[in-house]
Design a protein around this motif. Structure first.
Motif, PDB file in Angstrom:
ATOM      1  N   SER A  91      38.563  27.265  34.038  1.00  0.00           N
ATOM      2  CA  SER A  91      37.334  26.772  33.453  1.00  0.00           C
ATOM      3  C   SER A  91      36.456  26.587  34.552  1.00  0.00           C
ATOM      4  CB  SER A  91      37.762  25.589  32.791  1.00  0.00           C
ATOM      5  OG  SER A  91      38.332  24.670  33.652  1.00  0.00           O
ATOM      6  N   GLY A  92      35.102  26.765  33.906  1.00  0.00           N
ATOM      7  CA  GLY A  92      33.846  26.689  34.859  1.00  0.00           C
ATOM      8  C   GLY A  92      33.869  27.738  35.634  1.00  0.00           C
ATOM      9  N   SER A  93      33.356  27.498  36.930  1.00  0.00           N
ATOM     10  CA  SER A  93      32.932  28.684  37.967  1.00  0.00           C
ATOM     11  C   SER A  93      34.481  28.898  38.691  1.00  0.00           C
ATOM     12  CB  SER A  93      31.755  28.275  38.728  1.00  0.00           C
ATOM     13  OG  SER A  93      31.529  29.424  39.793  1.00  0.00           O
ATOM     14  N   THR A  94      34.746  30.147  38.612  1.00  0.00           N
ATOM     15  CA  THR A  94      36.137  30.156  39.353  1.00  0.00           C
ATOM     16  C   THR A  94      36.288  31.717  39.744  1.00  0.00           C
ATOM     17  OG1 THR A  94      37.369  30.796  37.355  1.00  0.00           O
ATOM     18  CG2 THR A  94      37.499  28.469  37.979  1.00  0.00           C
ATOM     19  N   PRO A  95      37.174  31.992  40.761  1.00  0.00           N
ATOM     20  CA  PRO A  95      36.844  33.232  41.448  1.00  0.00           C
ATOM     21  C   PRO A  95      37.553  34.428  40.497  1.00  0.00           C
ATOM     22  CG  PRO A  95      38.207  32.025  42.935  1.00  0.00           C
ATOM     23  CD  PRO A  95      37.717  31.079  41.792  1.00  0.00           C
ATOM     24  N   ARG A  96      38.684  33.825  39.933  1.00  0.00           N
ATOM     25  CA  ARG A  96      39.228  34.694  38.942  1.00  0.00           C
ATOM     26  C   ARG A  96      39.557  34.045  37.422  1.00  0.00           C
ATOM     27  NH1 ARG A  96      39.953  40.113  39.890  1.00  0.00           N
ATOM     28  NH2 ARG A  96      42.110  40.074  39.537  1.00  0.00           N
ATOM     29  N   HIS A  97      40.054  35.074  36.382  1.00  0.00           N
ATOM     30  CA  HIS A  97      40.029  34.398  35.040  1.00  0.00           C
ATOM     31  C   HIS A  97      41.255  34.348  34.590  1.00  0.00           C
ATOM     32  CE1 HIS A  97      35.875  33.290  35.212  1.00  0.00           C
ATOM     33  NE2 HIS A  97      35.664  34.465  35.393  1.00  0.00           N
ATOM     34  N   ASP A  98      41.778  33.947  33.514  1.00  0.00           N
ATOM     35  CA  ASP A  98      43.080  34.265  32.886  1.00  0.00           C
ATOM     36  C   ASP A  98      43.711  35.576  32.930  1.00  0.00           C
ATOM     37  OD1 ASP A  98      42.480  31.499  32.149  1.00  0.00           O
ATOM     38  OD2 ASP A  98      42.759  32.017  30.002  1.00  0.00           O
ATOM     39  N   ALA A  99      45.030  35.491  33.460  1.00  0.00           N
ATOM     40  CA  ALA A  99      45.882  36.770  33.313  1.00  0.00           C
ATOM     41  C   ALA A  99      45.549  37.359  34.538  1.00  0.00           C
ATOM     42  CB  ALA A  99      45.774  37.494  32.219  1.00  0.00           C
ATOM     43  N   SER A 100      44.801  37.039  35.595  1.00  0.00           N
ATOM     44  CA  SER A 100      44.661  37.693  36.906  1.00  0.00           C
ATOM     45  C   SER A 100      46.036  37.418  37.474  1.00  0.00           C
ATOM     46  CB  SER A 100      43.517  37.096  37.800  1.00  0.00           C
ATOM     47  OG  SER A 100      42.379  37.248  37.067  1.00  0.00           O
ATOM     48  N   LYS A 101      46.407  38.416  38.224  1.00  0.00           N
ATOM     49  CA  LYS A 101      47.908  38.526  38.883  1.00  0.00           C
ATOM     50  C   LYS A 101      48.035  38.769  40.177  1.00  0.00           C
ATOM     51  CE  LYS A 101      50.393  39.378  34.417  1.00  0.00           C
ATOM     52  NZ  LYS A 101      49.285  39.249  33.578  1.00  0.00           N
ATOM     53  N   MET A 102      48.921  38.273  40.912  1.00  0.00           N
ATOM     54  CA  MET A 102      49.034  38.434  42.316  1.00  0.00           C
ATOM     55  C   MET A 102      50.690  38.668  42.682  1.00  0.00           C
ATOM     56  SD  MET A 102      47.935  36.534  45.854  1.00  0.00           S
ATOM     57  CE  MET A 102      48.681  35.056  45.272  1.00  0.00           C
ATOM     58  N   LEU A 103      51.219  39.674  43.178  1.00  0.00           N
ATOM     59  CA  LEU A 103      52.408  39.571  43.455  1.00  0.00           C
ATOM     60  C   LEU A 103      52.902  39.139  45.068  1.00  0.00           C
ATOM     61  CD1 LEU A 103      54.880  40.512  41.946  1.00  0.00           C
ATOM     62  CD2 LEU A 103      54.787  42.653  42.922  1.00  0.00           C
ATOM     63  N   VAL A 104      53.470  38.291  45.454  1.00  0.00           N
ATOM     64  CA  VAL A 104      53.814  38.058  46.740  1.00  0.00           C
ATOM     65  C   VAL A 104      55.196  38.254  47.092  1.00  0.00           C
ATOM     66  CG1 VAL A 104      53.725  36.099  48.522  1.00  0.00           C
ATOM     67  CG2 VAL A 104      52.219  36.006  46.631  1.00  0.00           C
ATOM     68  N   TYR A 105      55.269  39.154  48.432  1.00  0.00           N
ATOM     69  CA  TYR A 105      56.598  39.465  48.819  1.00  0.00           C
ATOM     70  C   TYR A 105      57.035  38.762  49.900  1.00  0.00           C
ATOM     71  CZ  TYR A 105      55.347  43.805  46.521  1.00  0.00           C
ATOM     72  OH  TYR A 105      55.155  44.924  45.519  1.00  0.00           O
ATOM     73  N   PRO A 106      58.409  38.682  50.106  1.00  0.00           N
ATOM     74  CA  PRO A 106      58.782  37.522  51.014  1.00  0.00           C
ATOM     75  C   PRO A 106      58.294  37.889  52.290  1.00  0.00           C
ATOM     76  CG  PRO A 106      60.508  38.776  49.857  1.00  0.00           C
ATOM     77  CD  PRO A 106      59.549  39.458  49.399  1.00  0.00           C
ATOM     78  N   ASP A 107      57.792  39.009  52.909  1.00  0.00           N
ATOM     79  CA  ASP A 107      57.204  38.787  54.245  1.00  0.00           C
ATOM     80  C   ASP A 107      55.717  38.506  54.217  1.00  0.00           C
ATOM     81  OD1 ASP A 107      56.164  41.041  52.987  1.00  0.00           O
ATOM     82  OD2 ASP A 107      56.758  42.572  54.257  1.00  0.00           O
ATOM     83  N   GLY A 108      55.091  38.040  52.922  1.00  0.00           N
ATOM     84  CA  GLY A 108      53.881  37.264  52.980  1.00  0.00           C
ATOM     85  C   GLY A 108      52.941  38.443  52.482  1.00  0.00           C
ATOM     86  N   ARG A 109      53.361  39.659  52.185  1.00  0.00           N
ATOM     87  CA  ARG A 109      52.332  40.841  51.824  1.00  0.00           C
ATOM     88  C   ARG A 109      51.941  40.408  50.398  1.00  0.00           C
ATOM     89  NH1 ARG A 109      54.625  45.179  50.804  1.00  0.00           N
ATOM     90  NH2 ARG A 109      56.739  44.840  51.133  1.00  0.00           N
ATOM     91  N   ILE A 110      50.617  40.846  49.885  1.00  0.00           N
ATOM     92  CA  ILE A 110      50.454  40.664  48.420  1.00  0.00           C
ATOM     93  C   ILE A 110      49.991  41.913  47.917  1.00  0.00           C
ATOM     94  CG2 ILE A 110      49.706  38.173  48.936  1.00  0.00           C
ATOM     95  CD1 ILE A 110      46.852  39.112  48.937  1.00  0.00           C
ATOM     96  N   LEU A 111      49.947  41.948  46.620  1.00  0.00           N
ATOM     97  CA  LEU A 111      49.529  42.887  45.693  1.00  0.00           C
ATOM     98  C   LEU A 111      48.592  42.309  44.586  1.00  0.00           C
ATOM     99  CD1 LEU A 111      48.981  46.095  44.950  1.00  0.00           C
ATOM    100  CD2 LEU A 111      51.399  45.710  43.360  1.00  0.00           C
ATOM    101  N   GLY A 112      47.595  42.484  44.408  1.00  0.00           N
ATOM    102  CA  GLY A 112      46.615  41.835  43.746  1.00  0.00           C
ATOM    103  C   GLY A 112      46.032  40.515  44.193  1.00  0.00           C
ATOM    104  N   THR A 113      45.376  39.748  43.145  1.00  0.00           N
ATOM    105  CA  THR A 113      44.696  38.677  43.973  1.00  0.00           C
ATOM    106  C   THR A 113      44.449  37.630  42.907  1.00  0.00           C
ATOM    107  OG1 THR A 113      42.578  37.818  44.860  1.00  0.00           O
ATOM    108  CG2 THR A 113      42.470  39.602  43.479  1.00  0.00           C
ATOM    109  N   VAL A 114      44.494  36.236  43.280  1.00  0.00           N
ATOM    110  CA  VAL A 114      44.148  35.133  42.144  1.00  0.00           C
ATOM    111  C   VAL A 114      42.897  34.527  42.673  1.00  0.00           C
ATOM    112  CG1 VAL A 114      46.459  34.830  41.403  1.00  0.00           C
ATOM    113  CG2 VAL A 114      45.545  33.675  43.393  1.00  0.00           C
ATOM    114  N   GLY A 115      42.197  35.164  43.591  1.00  0.00           N
ATOM    115  CA  GLY A 115      40.726  34.727  43.801  1.00  0.00           C
ATOM    116  C   GLY A 115      40.396  34.650  45.546  1.00  0.00           C
ATOM    117  N   GLY A 116      41.582  34.730  46.186  1.00  0.00           N
ATOM    118  CA  GLY A 116      41.210  34.875  47.680  1.00  0.00           C
ATOM    119  C   GLY A 116      40.800  33.433  48.266  1.00  0.00           C
TER     120      GLY A 116
END
Length: 278
Positions: free
Chosen positions: A27-52
């Motif tokens: 709600s309000g001003s946010t970097p990403r909105h509902d349903a934005s997804k990010m996958l985090v791997y055990p070594d810290g790698r990511i795929l996608g983003t929830v806002g940076g």
């Protein structure tokens, strides 16, 4: 570019873990909105983003912790004032659900005899990734023992060296003799398995324990072993013994105590006959 959904399918196929982080409220001003997804791997790698930025750094930390303890998380952040600890100045609010995506737990069955065959069948039915190990090829193949995902025909003393054994590995020794147990257990005990259970009488286990102590294992090592294996349900047939073994494993996985639900409800003063909490 690989999508989140393609990556999730690959995780399941390759039996690898990761944490799925989904924005479930914004709600309000946010970097990403509902349903934005990010996958985090055990070594810290990511795929996608929830806002940076700082928000994403915190979510990644929580995701890695979720992979460690296996628990979901519902995270809430206000993006107002970094001086008060907020992860940004956008002015909005963000909720993120973190879900650890973990492969099915492994059930390693050592010994493909009558009981081992029944344990493989029931373990597969319960959703385990079942591995059967036996040094006898005729007892360790899909025709003799259907239901396992992997078949390992190796000497008992080398079993542990052929596998990755971790805290999601449950080991059941339904072997033909204590000699097999004595050979296999030192390597198994060197790994951080969730459970090691050994079939046989108390007398057989006492003899096995004595030989393992003489071989240099410590009492603390051997105290990790469940022997005789299973819950006391007066099991006789291979299928009943398998039920006893998997009942004990399920109890330990889920934090139960093996107490009849009827007794538990009577202690609470609940009269519902269904066997479930009201």
């Amino acid at each position: 570019m690989t999508s989140i959904y393609q990556a999730l399918a690959a995780l399941e196929k390759e039996r690898q873990p990761a944490a799925l982080c989904t924005v479930i409220g914004a709600s309000g001003s946010t970097p990403r909105h509902d349903a934005s997804k990010m996958l985090v791997y055990p070594d810290g790698r990511i795929l996608g983003t929830v806002g940076g930025g700082e928000l994403e750094r915190r979510v990644i930390q929580e995701a890695l912790q979720a992979l460690s303890d296996g628990r979901t998380r519902r995270l809430a952040y206000r993006m107002n004032d970094p001086q008060r600890g907020d992860p940004g100045v956008c002015g909005g609010q963000v909720e993120v659900f973190v879900e650890p995506i973990l492969p099915a737990p492994t059930l390693l069955v050592i010994g493909g005899g009558h009981v081992g065959k029944a344990v493989v069948h029931l373990g597969n039915w319960l959703g385990f990734h079942v591995i059967l190990a036996d040094d006898r090829p005729e007892f360790c193949n899909p025709q003799a023992v259907p239901g396992a995902r992997e078949y390992l025909v190796v000497p008992p003393e080398t079993i542990a060296s052929h596998l990755t054994l971790d805290t999601r590995t449950w080991v059941v020794l339904t072997s033909r003799s204590l000699e097999v147990d004595v050979a296999a257990l030192p390597g198994l005990l060197a790994a951080p398995t969730a459970y090691i259970g050994v079939i046989g009488s108390r007398r057989r286990w006492a003899t096995t324990r004595k030989q393992l102590l003489a071989a240099g294992l410590s009492p603390a090592d051997l105290d990790r072993i469940h022997a005789p294996i299973g819950l006391d349900i007066h099991a006789e047939t291979p299928a009943e013994i398998a039920l006893s073994i998997l009942a004990e494993i399920t109890m330990l996985r889920r934090g139960g105590n093996g107490q009849p639900l009827k007794t538990k409800q009577e202690e609470r003063g609940i009269a519902d006959p269904s066997g479930f909490d009201i």
